[in-house]
Design an enzyme around this catalytic site. Structure first.
Site, mmCIF file in Angstrom:
data_model
loop_
_atom_site.group_PDB
_atom_site.id
_atom_site.type_symbol
_atom_site.label_atom_id
_atom_site.label_comp_id
_atom_site.label_asym_id
_atom_site.label_seq_id
_atom_site.Cartn_x
_atom_site.Cartn_y
_atom_site.Cartn_z
ATOM 1 N N LYS A 87 -11.243 -0.846 9.971
ATOM 2 C CA LYS A 87 -11.372 -2.103 9.242
ATOM 3 C C LYS A 87 -11.599 -3.585 9.755
ATOM 4 C CE LYS A 87 -8.339 -0.609 5.687
ATOM 5 N NZ LYS A 87 -6.761 -0.284 4.876
ATOM 6 N N ASP A 135 2.720 -5.217 8.373
ATOM 7 C CA ASP A 135 1.973 -4.209 7.463
ATOM 8 C C ASP A 135 0.247 -5.560 7.584
ATOM 9 O OD1 ASP A 135 -0.559 -2.356 6.589
ATOM 10 O OD2 ASP A 135 0.285 -1.923 5.598
ATOM 11 N N GLN A 189 -4.930 -5.753 6.675
ATOM 12 C CA GLN A 189 -5.830 -6.856 6.016
ATOM 13 C C GLN A 189 -6.136 -7.412 6.797
ATOM 14 O OE1 GLN A 189 -8.090 -5.585 3.250
ATOM 15 N NE2 GLN A 189 -6.909 -3.577 3.266
ATOM 16 N N CYS A 219 -4.362 2.421 -3.197
ATOM 17 C CA CYS A 219 -3.037 3.190 -3.174
ATOM 18 C C CYS A 219 -2.543 1.820 -3.275
ATOM 19 C CB CYS A 219 -3.020 2.907 -1.342
ATOM 20 S SG CYS A 219 -4.586 4.400 -0.977
ATOM 21 N N HIS A 265 0.307 -1.025 0.409
ATOM 22 C CA HIS A 265 -0.150 0.223 0.068
ATOM 23 C C HIS A 265 1.064 1.151 -0.245
ATOM 24 C CE1 HIS A 265 -2.875 2.846 1.559
ATOM 25 N NE2 HIS A 265 -3.506 1.754 1.751
HETATM 26 C C1 LIG Z 1 -5.792 0.250 5.217
HETATM 27 C C2 LIG Z 1 -4.472 0.008 4.552
HETATM 28 C C3 LIG Z 1 -3.691 0.716 5.060
HETATM 29 C C4 LIG Z 1 -3.781 1.826 5.580
HETATM 30 O O1 LIG Z 1 -4.444 2.470 7.204
HETATM 31 P P1 LIG Z 1 -4.685 3.377 7.689
HETATM 32 O O2 LIG Z 1 -6.515 3.502 8.758
HETATM 33 O O3 LIG Z 1 -5.667 4.503 5.911
HETATM 34 O O4 LIG Z 1 -4.117 4.217 8.268
HETATM 35 C C5 LIG Z 1 -2.173 0.279 4.825
HETATM 36 N N1 LIG Z 1 -1.963 -0.838 4.566
HETATM 37 C C6 LIG Z 1 -2.661 -1.243 4.001
HETATM 38 C C7 LIG Z 1 -2.378 -2.964 3.692
HETATM 39 C C8 LIG Z 1 -4.208 -1.575 3.862
HETATM 40 O O5 LIG Z 1 -4.873 -2.190 3.756
#
Ligand SMILES: *Cc1c(COP(=O)(O)O)cnc(C)c1O
Length: 404
Positions: A224, A198, A201, A362, A121
């Site tokens: 999320k 990260d 997801q 993104c 992302h």
């Molecule tokens: C949504 C997302 C982000 C960013 O998350 P925020 O809540 O907007 O800070 C970063 N990495 C991944 C893989 C995402 O899906």
């Protein structure tokens, strides 16, 4: 027993209409919907004990502080962190990544290397480019293959004594690919590199165990996983969090905290300058409770069923291409119709009450890899149904007819 109709009653928004049609919400990878149980916690906070934390001697402040710290313990338990102070409350994944990237500014020098993946992302690419600019370190990228998987042999080749940091998402937001982070973490530690995962997801679908993973940093966003926006968490191993300098507030914030007085004086407050999103933290805890009550195994297996059902149905539409065909993926389907711009498909679906995401998600490097401007992305959550997928399939067929 998992009953999706019972689950759906927890989500008030799912009974509304959009453009005169029942809402079909398939943009869960961008943000999830909020159950009544979490909404109630938010209302309760502002109705009954809204106060600043860690400061007041008065009862309301103590009540808010207790609830906030209880939420931290819930998050700790959920991710199986060793200590509650290894959980830093953030405004979200982006904030957590920037906090770590900023911290490494003082730990890296010219010649050091950072490895990221081609599946990232933007929020997981830009902070590292900025970090490289500040320190003179260089950025290496693990490439991807046609199925949307990382080419792990290339990762092995990139890894060396120069590698100081590795950043990979657990699951790709654009394609749903589940990355082999266990392997990446193990190999990274052999050369002494730290790993940040990260989890934006992954956390809506699975329950990561940070100790079993032996991961150095893990970040997630509450919004999320059935929680509020503007709230997230950074898990960091104690030794790393002690090593990293504070991100915001700097010296002022350190002077405010007394190091000797309590064991809490250093972490996590070192990284939590200013008044945090108190209600958000408490609601995050409630969201984790809500999802655990259903059970992540139950959630994952139901979502997998939705994924298989939707993949089969969508694949049968002539001229439809699915991007991201790994066997290891979550309930995300990125697709295009031949010769039709994803935005136009999304617009027609919206008229039918179906919310999908269109664009580059993104993750422009992934779109460049496939030489496409973007995709239509439908992402499913445990409160979605096969009937909704049928509506999507009909909608896509209609869009194809109207646009070709
Ligand atoms: C949504 C997302 C982000 C960013 O998350 P925020 O809540 O907007 O800070 C970063 N990495 C991944 C893989 C995402 O899906």
């Amino acid at each position: 027993m998992f009953n999706v109709e019972t689950i759906r009653k927890d989500f008030p928004i799912l009974s509304r209409e959009v453009n005169g049609k029942p809402l079909v919400y398939f943009d869960n990878a961008a943000t999830s919907q909020t159950p009544q149980q979490v909404i109630d916690v938010i209302v309760d906070y502002y109705s009954n004990y809204n106060a600043n934390i860690h400061r007041g001697v008065h009862s309301l402040s103590q009540e808010a502080t207790d609830k906030y710290e209880q939420a931290r313990q819930k998050i700790q338990a959920h991710f199986n962190a060793k200590h509650a102070h290894e959980i830093i409350f953030t405004s979200g994944t982006t904030h957590g990544i920037n906090l770590v990237a900023n911290g490494f500014s003082s730990l890296l020098t010219k010649g050091d290397e950072i490895i990221v993946s081609a599946l990232e992302h933007h929020s997981n690419i830009v902070p590292w480019q900025m970090l490289c600019e500040r320190t003179g370190a260089s950025l290496k990228v693990i490439p991807m293959n046609q199925d949307g998987e990382l080419v792990i042999s290339e990762f092995d080749a990139l890894l060396s004594e120069k590698t100081k940091l590795i950043f990979v998402n657990h699951i790709s937001n654009a394609l749903g690919t589940i990355n082999p982070i266990e392997y990446i973490i193990k190999q990274a530690h052999l050369v002494g590199a730290a790993v940040l995962i990260d989890g934006a997801q992954s956390t809506p679908h699975i329950k990561p165990d940070v100790q079993a993973l032996d991961v150095d940093f893990y970040v997630a966003s509450a919004h999320k996983m059935c929680g509020p926006t503007g709230q997230g968490m950074l898990y960091g191993k104690e030794e790393w969090l002690k090593k990293l300098p504070p991100y915001q507030g700097g010296g002022e914030m350190i002077a405010e905290v007394t190091f000797e007085k309590t064991t809490y004086a250093d972490l996590p407050h070192k990284f939590e300058a200013g008044t945090p999103n108190i209600c958000g933290g408490i609601a995050f805890g409630a969201a984790v409770d809500y999802m655990n009550a259903i059970g992540f195994d139950t959630i994952a297996s139901y979502e997998q069923e939705l994924l298989e059902y939707a993949t089969e149905k969508l694949q049968s539409i002539e001229g439809l291409t699915i991007y991201g065909t790994s066997k290891h993926k979550t309930s995300v389907i990125s697709f295009n119709l031949d010769g039709i711009h994803p935005y136009d498909v999304g617009t027609i679906l919206d008229k039918l009450g179906i919310a999908v995401r269109t664009g580059h998600h993104c993750a422009q490097p992934i779109m460049d890899f496939y030489s496409i401007p973007g995709t239509v992305r439908a992402s499913f959550a445990f409160y979605n149904t096969k009937a909704e997928i049928d509506a999507l399939v009909e909608g896509v067929k209609k869009a194809k007819m109207m646009l070709s």
